[in-house]
Design a protein around this motif. Sequence first.
Motif, mmCIF file in Angstrom:
data_model
loop_
_atom_site.group_PDB
_atom_site.id
_atom_site.type_symbol
_atom_site.label_atom_id
_atom_site.label_comp_id
_atom_site.label_asym_id
_atom_site.label_seq_id
_atom_site.Cartn_x
_atom_site.Cartn_y
_atom_site.Cartn_z
ATOM 1 N N LEU A 25 83.102 -42.860 -16.544
ATOM 2 C CA LEU A 25 81.949 -43.726 -16.322
ATOM 3 C C LEU A 25 81.417 -43.623 -14.894
ATOM 4 O O LEU A 25 80.205 -43.651 -14.668
ATOM 5 C CB LEU A 25 82.334 -45.174 -16.641
ATOM 6 C CG LEU A 25 81.212 -46.210 -16.630
ATOM 7 C CD1 LEU A 25 80.113 -45.848 -17.616
ATOM 8 C CD2 LEU A 25 81.771 -47.598 -16.950
ATOM 9 N N GLU A 59 84.829 -50.216 -18.406
ATOM 10 C CA GLU A 59 86.023 -49.449 -18.745
ATOM 11 C C GLU A 59 87.253 -50.345 -18.686
ATOM 12 O O GLU A 59 87.457 -51.072 -17.705
ATOM 13 C CB GLU A 59 86.191 -48.268 -17.783
ATOM 14 C CG GLU A 59 85.259 -47.105 -18.084
ATOM 15 C CD GLU A 59 85.623 -45.848 -17.321
ATOM 16 O OE1 GLU A 59 85.223 -44.758 -17.764
ATOM 17 O OE2 GLU A 59 86.306 -45.958 -16.280
ATOM 18 N N VAL A 103 85.995 -48.419 -23.603
ATOM 19 C CA VAL A 103 84.951 -49.224 -22.972
ATOM 20 C C VAL A 103 84.494 -50.333 -23.908
ATOM 21 O O VAL A 103 84.526 -50.196 -25.137
ATOM 22 C CB VAL A 103 83.727 -48.367 -22.560
ATOM 23 C CG1 VAL A 103 84.120 -47.299 -21.564
ATOM 24 C CG2 VAL A 103 83.042 -47.760 -23.769
ATOM 25 N N THR A 411 92.389 -51.453 -14.998
ATOM 26 C CA THR A 411 92.417 -50.710 -16.249
ATOM 27 C C THR A 411 93.526 -49.662 -16.236
ATOM 28 O O THR A 411 93.974 -49.202 -15.194
ATOM 29 C CB THR A 411 91.075 -50.007 -16.484
ATOM 30 O OG1 THR A 411 90.851 -49.106 -15.399
ATOM 31 C CG2 THR A 411 89.937 -51.004 -16.526
#
Length: 435
Positions: A25, A59, A103, A411
Amino acid sequence: MRGSLTITSAITDPALLDLPWDVPLGEWDDQYIAALPKGLSRHLVRFAHLSGHVIAIKETTDDMAGGEYKMLRLLQSLEIPCVDPLAVITDRTNDDGEPLPSVLVTRHLKFSLPYRALFSQQLRPDTATRLVDALALLLVRLHVIGFFWGDVSLSNTLFRRDAGAFAAYLVDAETGKLFSGGLSNGQRENDLEIARVNIAGELMDLEAGGRVDDELDPIKVSNGILAAYRTLWTELTGKESFSSSERWRINQRVDRLNELGFDIEELDIKTDDEGTTVRIQPKVVDAGHHQRRLLRLTGVDAQENQARRLLNDLDDFSARYSKDDYDEEMMAHDWVAKVFEPVVRSVPRDLKRKLEPAELFHQLLEHRWFMSEQQGRDIPLAEALNAYINDVLRHRRDEATVIDPPTGTITLPIDVQTGSVAVEAEDDEDWRLKV
């Protein structure tokens, strides 16, 4: 786009496949990215164009993305103000076959404002207080349905202007849990303490950057959510006892709740053995009393305070031009056709993204009142509209494209599963596509 990809979505928009999901991303080309302001986030969040709309892409992990997507859909079904979840994208890989994070895709909330975007130079104390009050109302609504947020903050909330106040929308539901049996007092107090600490920290951060008024006290403002929340919670759920000769207090309680924007679907009313004392307690409360009345009469969808203001103008119109053979619905139709819609149509095309119609109409009424005060005469609506457009609206920024991203935890990469092309139904309106 190469390799395996799984899309679970509430919309059937093939344009989702056109976005470069095989690219991290943070490396997306500018042709996909919507240049919108965003605040601080522990996740990587970017905004992109999709079929003429703007979406927010976050994300995260597979489990977190899927869990938050389902929770946001559930909150929507319960009529809680929150962002609109569009899709979860999993099984992402890059050109080398290495896994990429899943995502969560949500729709951009038009005319919404992150708290950092609500001031141009310095945040004033009264603005900060109104933000906290709006957040307190949102938190009460969440607690009424048994939702524990777990990460209450200004950063995890978007705000829409609402006739001099603000309406708050939940952005990040990642840590939230819904309890069918309701929340305990301890759970509610835990959410309140999280809110108090987070708000104080956010305002102190602004203070350190010289972005708040000198008179703003972050601790005092953050403590304000406790008082605002408890006052509202007591009004909505508290028991009340009084003499049977004071039965008018039942209607008074209902009127107070209506003024706060809530409807009562059921009241628990009890009398003692001697019939001298009445005890009442609201059983089911629902927000949006004025919103629903305005929508029923006019078809205009507005925030609660906006709806109250528009209804006042409708009532004034009805008092001036009422006809013996006209009922409330007919007068409302006349008001929409002769007052509201002409105002909205009169706004130049290049200015329509400045404010949503209901807020624009409210501000026009405010401007008309100030003009009348200054000039000592009743200002016609058309004259006030022309002055408002040229003197006020043209100088406002475009609020249709201001958004704040959700926040969450750090993440982690996820495993990738390969699969053949297939389409299968899931969770009623959802669809799943494997490529």
